[in-house]
Every structure is written in C-alpha cells, then in structure tokens.
Design an enzyme around this catalytic site. Structure first.
Site, mmCIF file in Angstrom:
data_model
loop_
_atom_site.group_PDB
_atom_site.id
_atom_site.type_symbol
_atom_site.label_atom_id
_atom_site.label_comp_id
_atom_site.label_asym_id
_atom_site.label_seq_id
_atom_site.Cartn_x
_atom_site.Cartn_y
_atom_site.Cartn_z
ATOM 1 N N GLU A 39 0.833 -1.214 -0.180
ATOM 2 C CA GLU A 39 0.122 -0.193 0.087
ATOM 3 C C GLU A 39 0.789 1.247 -0.010
ATOM 4 O O GLU A 39 2.129 1.101 0.333
ATOM 5 C CB GLU A 39 -0.761 -0.203 1.301
ATOM 6 C CG GLU A 39 -2.351 -0.265 1.131
ATOM 7 C CD GLU A 39 -3.116 0.874 0.393
ATOM 8 O OE1 GLU A 39 -2.425 1.877 0.165
ATOM 9 O OE2 GLU A 39 -4.386 0.872 0.347
ATOM 10 N N ARG A 130 -6.765 1.925 13.323
ATOM 11 C CA ARG A 130 -5.420 2.096 13.046
ATOM 12 C C ARG A 130 -5.224 2.931 11.829
ATOM 13 O O ARG A 130 -6.387 3.353 11.363
ATOM 14 C CB ARG A 130 -4.955 0.789 12.647
ATOM 15 C CG ARG A 130 -5.421 0.188 11.084
ATOM 16 C CD ARG A 130 -4.660 -1.039 10.550
ATOM 17 N NE ARG A 130 -5.282 -1.525 9.353
ATOM 18 C CZ ARG A 130 -4.895 -0.888 8.134
ATOM 19 N NH1 ARG A 130 -4.306 0.173 7.883
ATOM 20 N NH2 ARG A 130 -5.428 -1.713 6.898
ATOM 21 N N ASN A 132 -4.395 4.451 8.432
ATOM 22 C CA ASN A 132 -4.287 3.778 6.843
ATOM 23 C C ASN A 132 -3.702 4.857 6.262
ATOM 24 O O ASN A 132 -2.514 5.295 6.493
ATOM 25 C CB ASN A 132 -5.771 3.659 6.629
ATOM 26 C CG ASN A 132 -5.896 2.585 5.645
ATOM 27 O OD1 ASN A 132 -5.119 1.773 5.473
ATOM 28 N ND2 ASN A 132 -6.817 3.054 4.466
ATOM 29 N N GLU A 150 -10.037 -4.494 11.015
ATOM 30 C CA GLU A 150 -10.992 -5.347 10.263
ATOM 31 C C GLU A 150 -11.013 -6.640 11.437
ATOM 32 O O GLU A 150 -10.043 -7.097 12.035
ATOM 33 C CB GLU A 150 -9.810 -5.892 9.219
ATOM 34 C CG GLU A 150 -10.313 -5.301 7.870
ATOM 35 C CD GLU A 150 -9.356 -5.772 6.932
ATOM 36 O OE1 GLU A 150 -9.756 -6.784 5.960
ATOM 37 O OE2 GLU A 150 -8.327 -5.321 6.687
ATOM 38 N N ASN A 182 -9.092 6.736 2.955
ATOM 39 C CA ASN A 182 -8.111 6.202 1.903
ATOM 40 C C ASN A 182 -7.651 7.430 1.130
ATOM 41 O O ASN A 182 -7.047 8.381 1.677
ATOM 42 C CB ASN A 182 -8.789 5.136 1.088
ATOM 43 C CG ASN A 182 -8.091 3.644 1.421
ATOM 44 O OD1 ASN A 182 -6.917 3.756 1.486
ATOM 45 N ND2 ASN A 182 -9.146 2.981 1.697
ATOM 46 N N ASP A 234 -9.901 2.720 -3.428
ATOM 47 C CA ASP A 234 -8.857 2.826 -2.456
ATOM 48 C C ASP A 234 -7.878 3.944 -2.433
ATOM 49 O O ASP A 234 -8.313 5.326 -2.499
ATOM 50 C CB ASP A 234 -8.260 1.307 -2.712
ATOM 51 C CG ASP A 234 -7.474 0.981 -1.204
ATOM 52 O OD1 ASP A 234 -6.954 1.754 -0.880
ATOM 53 O OD2 ASP A 234 -7.390 -0.242 -1.096
#
Ligand SMILES: *[C@@H]1O[C@H](CO)[C@@H](O)[C@H](O)[C@H]1NC(C)=O
Ligand SMILES: *[C@@H]1O[C@H](CO)[C@@H](O)[C@H](O)[C@H]1NC(C)=O
Ligand SMILES: *[C@@H]1O[C@H](CO)[C@@H](O)[C@H](O)[C@H]1NC(C)=O
Ligand SMILES: *[C@@H]1O[C@H](CO)[C@@H](O)[C@H](O)[C@H]1NC(C)=O
Length: 333
Positions: A39, A130, A132, A150, A182, A234
């Site tokens: 990512e 958390r 991202n 998650e 995101n 995303d």
C-alpha cells in the site's frame, strides 16, 4: 501530426494504431515480488526510489527502480499504514503505525530486521482503529487517516477520521467520522483537495486553502455506484491535467477519472484483484506505480493469483504526475 501518421497506416495495423493514437498503448509490468498488503506508494524524487508499506507484515519497503532491488525495514509497533520521508533528511521517515505517528531511522540501503523508531504522537488512543492512508501537503503537513480494525474481514463503520499534523505534531481533526480513510490528492493549482472514504464508493472534493491548510465546500465529483465496475475506491493520485487515478480494491483495475466532468476516461487492467493504491514516479513522473494486496490468501488462492501483493509499473499512459511532498519537521525541538 499523430493523426496524419495514423491515417497512413490505417489499413495495416488498424487496431494497434487506433490504440496508440488514443493513448492506450500502455504496458503493465510487474516490478516486485508479491508481498502482503502492499500500500501507500510514495515516489521520493530526491533519491529516485519508490517507498511503500506492507501493512500487516509491518514493513516499510523501498524499491530501487533502476536495479529492481527491494529493501525492507521491520517496524515492531503494529500495522504500518503509510510512510513518507522527512524533508532534508537522508535516513528519517515518518510513518503511521498502529494508532501512532512514528519517526523511523532507516537509510533504506540494507534490510533492517528491527528499525529504530520513536513515537512522535498518538493520533488516536483507543484500540479499535489503525492508521491507514496519508499524504503530505505543499506546506509539509501530514494528512493522515484512520479506519476501524478489520474483524473477520469486516470494518465497523464510522470509527475513523482524517487528521492534519504540522510540525507541532498535534493532530487536528479535518473530517470525521469516516469508515475507511483512503486516497488523497491535491491538484497542481493547490486549491482543491480530493478524498476517498472507501465504503461510500464516492470521490469527494473540497476547496483547499494552502496557506492555513483548511478544507471547505464538500461535493461529490465521482460516484462509482453509477458505473458498471466492481470494487471499492482505495488509493488515489492526480496527473498534471487535473484528472484522478483511482485504485479499485476488488476491481482488478485502476480507473482514470475527470473530476470536473465526472467522466470515466480510461480503465487500466492490472493482473491482481485487490488494487490498493497508485503513485506517479520515474525521472519524468510518467510511470504509474500500482500496489496490490495478497494479504490473507490460502496457498491454493496464491497459486491462482501469483501476482497478488506485487507492485506494478504502468508505462506509456501519456500523462505525468505531480511531485510528492515530504514531511517538514522541526528538528530543533
Ligand atoms: C489496548 O490493547 C492493549 C494491548 O492489547 C491493552 O494492554 C490495553 O489495555 C488496551 N486498551 C484499551 C483501551 O482497550
Ligand atoms: C501548527 O498547528 C498548530 C495547532 O494546530 C497551530 O497552532 C500552529 O500555528 C501551526 N503551525 C504552523 C507553522 O502552521
Ligand atoms: C484561511 O485563510 C484565508 C485567507 O487565505 C482566510 O480567509 C480564512 O478565514 C482562513 N481560514 C481559517 C479557518 O483560518
Ligand atoms: C481480495 O480481497 C477480498 C476481501 O478482503 C478477499 O476475500 C479476497 O480473497 C482477495 N483476493 C485476492 C486475490 O487477494
């Protein structure tokens, strides 16, 4: 000029020429091994290296695109959602790890089994979120988002937020609540901020004031519910024409969107299902680097999708990105 050449060859390789002329002659190339949840690609133009994270494996990774070598640093502090270099430093990086903003020391030249770090600030204090995705604005402020953890593949809604952190290291809430914070991008004029809260399936735009770093006047500039494509939006980046490039998690594609006309301009097929993010890089900022996820796959699934988790390079798109910013830190404090 291009059109004239095309017409001459029309009878020969009609299809190919049409593809070339419409700017579709791009090439997708795998440039790393498959990792976990790759990512947050960030092109460091100063060192000409691509940084990205491997979230649940807790690695910061660096691809030397000239040699193809990837080096990695393990962060013993929980999932690593995002990383960016510190301005004017050769071995300092800021990362979002767990719910904290941390300062990592790593020059990137060799693998680091336990990279030294210090916690700069706690962004959130509970245990159900958390950090991202995140990105740095033109004044060196870190815009960094959070999401619910998650649990069995599900993310509880509305637990996250988007924050702005300047060199005083005090997080200011900018957008709240969000579910999965995101993609972020600013246009080259630096007056518009684009943002994705993934489960909404929508791309939002805000007026952006680059001096005081404030956003206002939210509107929706693209709605994935209105196009026939799988997946959720995303990570995201922008080109110098002001058009957006959006990774579709679960959608096998990166899409190219004009936020002014709400038009879908192009779709780029990537040989993985879960496309996580995009960033322009290369000496001319004209290569689109694409990260994907191979997280949590069984051995059987791995065989079926051998590239999941790899980074890809898309060349020949005919557009350029904008320079990514580094975090400006007050090193004298
Ligand atoms: C968060 O998790 C840690 C470690 O699992 C635990 O020690 C702590 O009590 C938890 N805090 C809250 C607020 O639940
Ligand atoms: C940084 O943010 C703090 C608090 O949000 C603010 O008071 C301060 O003026 C900001 N500093 C700069 C240099 O913008
Ligand atoms: C931000 O700066 C602009 C001027 O550039 C000013 O008009 C506006 O009131 C400021 N907003 C805030 C929230 O300080
Ligand atoms: C893509 O993500 C979904 C949802 O997390 C997961 O069920 C699926 O196995 C993933 N597919 C691949 C190829 O990684």
């Amino acid at each position: 000029m291009r059109k004239a050449i095309c017409l001459e060859y029309v009878s020969l390789t009609c299809v190919l020429v049409i593809l070339v002329c419409s700017g579709e002659a791009h090439k997708v190339q795998k440039v790393t091994e498959p990792y976990g949840l790759s990512e947050g690609p960030h092109w460091n133009h100063r060192t000409q290296k691509l940084y990205f994270v491997d979230i649940y494996n807790q690695y910061i990774r660096r691809l030397d695109t000239a040699t193809g070598v990837v080096t990695s640093a393990y962060i013993e502090h929980g999932p690593v959602g995002v990383v960016v270099p510190v301005e004017d430093s050769y071995d300092k990086l800021v990362a979002g790890s767990g719910t904290d903003l941390i300062l990592v020391t790593w020059d990137g030249d060799t693998n680091e089994e336990k990279a030294p770090f210090e916690v700069l600030t706690s962004i959130e204090s509970d245990n159900d979120t958390r950090v991202n995705d995140g990105k740095v604005d033109s004044s060196g402020r870190f815009w960094i988002g959070t999401m619910g953890n998650e649990v069995n593949g599900q993310v509880a809604p509305d637990l996250g937020s988007l924050y702005r952190i300047n060199d005083t290291l005090k997080p200011i809430t900018e957008i709240s609540p969000v579910s999965i914070s995101n993609g972020l991008a600013w246009n080259i004029q630096d007056n518009t901020f684009y943002y994705i809260d993934s489960p909404t399936h929508k791309i939002a735009a805000y007026d952006y004031d680059p001096i005081n770093g404030t956003i206002s006047n939210k509107r929706i500039v693209f709605d994935l519910n209105k196009i026939n494509m799988k997946g959720i939006p995303d990570g995201m980046t922008i080109d110098t024409n002001g058009n957006l490039w959006i990774a579709l998690f679960g959608g096998h594609h990166v899409i190219h969107v004009n936020p002014k006309t709400q038009e879908l301009l192009r779709k780029i097929k990537i040989p993985a299902e879960n496309i996580t993010s995009v960033a322009f890089g290369g000496p001319h900022l004209d290569i689109l680097y694409v990260t994907t996820s191979g997280y949590g796959l069984t051995a059987h699934q791995r065989k079926q999708t051998p590239h999941a988790g790899a980074v890809f390079a898309v060349k020949g798109l005919g557009v350029r990105g904008t320079l990514a910013n580094s975090f400006i830190m007050n090193t004298k404090q």
